[in-house]
Design a protein around this motif. Structure first.
Motif, PDB file in Angstrom:
ATOM      1  N   ALA A 453       0.858  -1.195   0.000  1.00  5.89           N
ATOM      2  CA  ALA A 453       0.000   0.000   0.000  1.00  5.89           C
ATOM      3  C   ALA A 453       0.887   1.236   0.000  1.00  5.89           C
ATOM      4  CB  ALA A 453      -0.918  -0.001   1.216  1.00  5.89           C
ATOM      5  N   PHE A 460      -1.828  -0.288  -6.520  1.00  2.00           N
ATOM      6  CA  PHE A 460      -2.432   0.346  -5.355  1.00  2.00           C
ATOM      7  C   PHE A 460      -2.738   1.814  -5.630  1.00  2.00           C
ATOM      8  CE2 PHE A 460      -1.847   3.095  -1.666  1.00  2.00           C
ATOM      9  CZ  PHE A 460      -2.832   2.617  -0.813  1.00  2.00           C
ATOM     10  N   TYR A 464      -6.390   3.159  -5.395  1.00  2.00           N
ATOM     11  CA  TYR A 464      -6.611   4.103  -4.304  1.00  2.00           C
ATOM     12  C   TYR A 464      -7.260   5.379  -4.820  1.00  2.00           C
ATOM     13  CZ  TYR A 464      -5.569   6.744   0.004  1.00  2.00           C
ATOM     14  OH  TYR A 464      -5.658   7.481   1.155  1.00  2.00           O
ATOM     15  N   MET A 585     -10.887   0.653   0.040  1.00  2.00           N
ATOM     16  CA  MET A 585      -9.654  -0.072   0.328  1.00  2.00           C
ATOM     17  C   MET A 585      -9.386  -0.028   1.827  1.00  2.00           C
ATOM     18  SD  MET A 585      -7.231   1.116  -2.892  1.00  2.00           S
ATOM     19  CE  MET A 585      -6.088  -0.233  -2.708  1.00  2.00           C
TER      20      MET A 585
END
Length: 585
Positions: A453, A460, A464, A585
């Motif tokens: 992350a 990611f 995101y 997420m």
């Protein structure tokens, strides 16, 4: 006839229409000859954003055939383009390029268009319904899919989807190599597991056979079907039968493995069936009739000759006539077909139902590209102009865990299976990661990094961005705000900068499809995510730049509309790549 810009076209397409209309106006005024070939005229972003919003090379490419100089023609074009309401300024740069700066209204119109087109924003008709056959994966049917196949599978599948977005019809094809020595080895390996399933002690799997546990259920199925009939029978009695059964089981396994990545093919073509139908013989007969196959001797190997080497007369294809380094044999000395001999017949067969062909191959096949291109040029040229054919080479993937090479899989015997990787990190991560580098570049797939992350992980970072958009829209709804195209004029330069990035998408789809490069979509999405996060960070420092400004409902609605359309473009791009956007997420 004057060509008008389509008001419902994305901005780059619309301005291509505006440039065409300006050229038509010059023709009508007698300032430009009619009938010039405008195929090389483009409208794109300037290399340096400080030069403007759009640029066209129209004057550069048309001046010489028009009998004038580029700056003179550019001056006439600028005068026409400045008449457009959407154009704030038009400037001549260098020898005759034209840079355009557009009004805010032009970009707000594009934002509204994204909202109107939704899931279709970026789709194009440039392919005009032409059919492209994309052959990818085509792994030998001797075991489950492994990560050596994964990258080519994803590249091929994403390319097929990209071509469909650009207006092509696509045939997704898998060529089953079920006629070579490797499937004979598979049959013998299955026979060992067959004996094992019947209670016989087999010990270590003999050298040269496939040792993986994946053949255990194949042996069990053979035991259930045939009992002990073939335990002591001579190989000649069971080899062909076991080959057919084992290949069928392997293809079921491969289809299941590919389904984990969301990959389905339209057509599975069998090499064995191709040969049984006499297609290679037909190809040889035609090639001989036109002098493209002859009986000759192969060149001696370079360097010191092996003791047992002797010249042998073989049927050779004149691939040197098409740019290859040497002529290539289509049959072996024992009379069986070389892989190349069967392959040229296969390519001619699939060309019968397509206007263009694309093969996705592993980089280890680079040495055979010239010869198969030569064969396709010869075989498809028999019906007229040779059909376009491209081979895209894909480098292998090195699997790492925290920087260390991953140990091999017990199930497969000597490789890590695709199933194992997908089950650990997920389909979305695998697919997107495979497209984060050009396919001809080496790739490391580190299990730790692809799920990290952080901003350094492109999967990611993009997901995101989309999750942030969804979270913002949910938060706005909770506070009574909804995305609204009313009040878009309240959006400022920072917001319009986001629109400018997103508006590249339709043009990029066409360019990526033409180049057969789906990774360009992944690169674009990374840029769009970076632009979105940059705007978000401005809001962290300046509350007046946040998406939700509670005291101004109209501005909030407009910014939420902007956020929702950036999310839409992300979803559209990910749809091409076969990846689902996440909402949290």
């Amino acid at each position: 006839m004057t060509q008008q810009a389509d008001s419902q076209a994305p901005i780059f397409h619309a301005f291509a229409g505006h440039v065409a209309a300006a050229l038509d106006a010059l023709v009508a005024a007698g300032q430009l000859p009619d009938g010039l070939n405008r195929g090389a005229v483009t409208v794109e972003s300037p290399r340096d954003p400080s030069h403007g919003d759009l640029a066209t090379n129209a004057a550069m490419v048309l001046a010489k055939p028009a009998g004038t100089n580029p700056r003179a023609l550019a001056t006439l074009l600028v005068a026409e383009l400045e008449k457009l309401e959407q154009v704030k300024s038009a400037e001549i740069a260098g020898p005759g390029f034209i840079n355009l700066r557009l009004s805010d209204a032009a970009w707000l119109g594009e934002l509204a268009l994204i909202g109107a087109q939704g899931g279709d924003y970026g789709r194009s008709g440039v392919g005009a319904g032409t059919t492209v056959n994309v052959e990818y994966v085509s792994a030998n049917p001797t075991g489950p899919m492994h990560m050596g196949h994964c990258r080519g599978a994803v590249v091929g599948d994403a390319l097929a989807s990209l071509l469909e977005w650009a207006g092509h019809k696509v045939i997704r094809e898998y060529y089953v190599n079920d006629a070579g020595a490797q499937v004979q080895v598979l049959a013998r390996s299955a026979h060992v597991r067959y004996r094992e399933a019947l209670g016989h002690t087999v010990g270590e799997i003999p050298e040269g056979l496939y040792p993986g546990d994946y053949l255990v259920p194949v042996g069990q199925a053979l035991a259930e079907e045939f009992g002990d009939k073939y335990v002591e029978a001579p190989e000649a009695e069971w080899l062909a039968l076991f080959r057919v059964r084992a290949v069928a089981k392997m293809m079921d396994m491969i289809r299941d493995d590919l389904a984990l990545l969301g990959i389905e093919h339209d057509l599975f073509s069998s090499e064995a069936e191709l040969q049984a139908a006499g297609k290679p013989e037909e190809a040889e007969a035609w090639l001989r009739s036109v002098g493209l196959v002859y009986d000759g001797e192969l060149e001696a190997p370079k360097g010191k000759l092996p003791d047992d080497w002797e010249p042998v007369a073989l049927p050779l294809f004149r691939s040197t006539k098409f740019g290859d380094d040497q002529d290539r044999p289509i049959k072996k000395s024992d009379g069986t077909w070389t892989y190349f001999g069967a392959d040229l017949a296969y390519h001619y067969q699939k060309a019968q139902s397509a206007d263009a062909l694309v093969d996705i191959w592993g980089a280890d096949h680079a040495g055979t590209v010239k010869r198969i291109k030569a064969a396709v040029a010869a075989m498809t040229g028999r019906d007229g102009a040779a059909k376009p054919f491209e081979v895209k080479l894909v480098q292998m993937v090195q699997l790492l865990r925290d920087g260390e090479p991953v140990k091999m899989s017990k199930r497969s015997g000597n490789f890590v299976t695709l199933r194992e990787v997908v089950e650990e990190v997920g389909k979305e991560v695998v697919r997107f990661t495979m497209l984060t580098r050009k396919p001809e570049a080496q790739m490391d797939f580190d299990f730790a990094k692809v799920v990290e992350a952080s901003k350094d992980n492109p999967v990611f970072y993009l997901q995101y961005a989309h999750a942030r958009i969804c979270s913002t829209l949910r938060k706005g709804a909770a506070e009574g705000f909804a995305p609204s195209a009313q009040g878009l004029e309240l959006l400022g330069e920072e917001e319009l900068a986001l629109v400018r990035v997103g508006a590249q998408f339709p043009r990029l789809v066409e360019a990526a499809a033409a180049a057969r490069e789906p990774h360009r979509i992944a690169f674009f999405l990374a840029d769009l995510a970076a632009a979105f996060h940059a705007y978000w960070n401005v809001g962290n420092d300046r509350p007046d730049k946040r998406f939700i400004v509670s005291e101004n409902g109209t501005l909030t609605g407009a910014r939420l509309f902007l956020a929702s359309q950036i999310g839409q473009i992300i979803r559209n791009g990910l749809a091409i790549l076969g990846v689902t956007a996440v909402e949290e997420m």
